[in-house]
Design an enzyme around this catalytic site. Sequence first.
Site, PDB file in Angstrom:
ATOM      1  N   ARG A   1       0.826  -1.221   0.000  1.00  0.00           N
ATOM      2  CA  ARG A   1       0.000   0.000   0.000  1.00  0.00           C
ATOM      3  C   ARG A   1       0.856   1.265   0.000  1.00  0.00           C
ATOM      4  O   ARG A   1       0.397   2.328  -0.414  1.00  0.00           O
ATOM      5  CB  ARG A   1      -0.990  -0.019   1.185  1.00  0.00           C
ATOM      6  CG  ARG A   1      -2.098  -1.040   0.994  1.00  0.00           C
ATOM      7  CD  ARG A   1      -2.997  -1.148   2.199  1.00  0.00           C
ATOM      8  NE  ARG A   1      -2.322  -1.661   3.376  1.00  0.00           N
ATOM      9  CZ  ARG A   1      -2.091  -2.951   3.630  1.00  0.00           C
ATOM     10  NH1 ARG A   1      -2.515  -3.870   2.783  1.00  0.00           N
ATOM     11  NH2 ARG A   1      -1.462  -3.323   4.726  1.00  0.00           N
TER      12      ARG A   1
ATOM     13  N   GLU B   1       4.058  -6.851  12.912  1.00  0.00           N
ATOM     14  CA  GLU B   1       3.060  -7.010  13.980  1.00  0.00           C
ATOM     15  C   GLU B   1       2.546  -8.458  13.960  1.00  0.00           C
ATOM     16  O   GLU B   1       2.217  -9.016  14.983  1.00  0.00           O
ATOM     17  CB  GLU B   1       1.899  -6.022  13.753  1.00  0.00           C
ATOM     18  CG  GLU B   1       0.995  -5.865  14.953  1.00  0.00           C
ATOM     19  CD  GLU B   1      -0.205  -4.989  14.667  1.00  0.00           C
ATOM     20  OE1 GLU B   1      -0.386  -4.538  13.522  1.00  0.00           O
ATOM     21  OE2 GLU B   1      -0.977  -4.770  15.611  1.00  0.00           O
TER      22      GLU B   1
END
Length: 186
Positions: free
Chosen positions: A71, A108
Amino acid sequence: MFMLPLTHMNNDIAAIRQIIRDIPDFPKPGIVFKDITPLLGNGPLFSRTIDILAERYRSQKIDTVLGIESRGFIIGAALAYELGAGFCVVRKPGKLPYETHRASYDLEYGTDALEIHVDAIRNHARVVIADDLIATGGTAVAATELVSRLGATVVECAFVIELAFLKGREKLKPHGVFSILQYDTE
Ligand code: AMP
């Protein structure tokens, strides 16, 4: 340079915040995924998002914007166009066709690595690193390592969204972080 009054800016930021969609438990249980596709699909708000970033860097003599897969390509390419800067990419291993440097990092959710073409950025170039979101900061730190390895300077790392409670900003202290939206909790 034309700059919007602060109240307009705050209204725009509130609208950008509202259009970002939370997807609980994606891509795995416990993660709240910040989905920017509704923002990208809204012409005026996508445009304002890029304008906010471009206003920050317009006078900073940026040579290159580096987009982080995937992105970050969308945000970074639009920002580079606005700044009249070059655009280059860091990608997941095995995706780039030419000779690469590699840096590993913690996500993450999992671990991974990023690669950059050895000739992607010229020596001493002034670089902004762009991505949609900073969480733990591991991905962006790997990108800064790759920029440094090419002998270029990271002016700042720019994000639409910052998950501030994960304190990724602290890992990027030597370079600096700018984000349009901050979330203090999930
Ligand atoms: P980190 O390395 O932990 O800062 O993770 C940042 C990268 O993972 C960015 O490329 C983000 O697009 C993606 N990412 C991490 N957490 C999320 C999340 N909650 N929502 C959307 N994207 C995320």
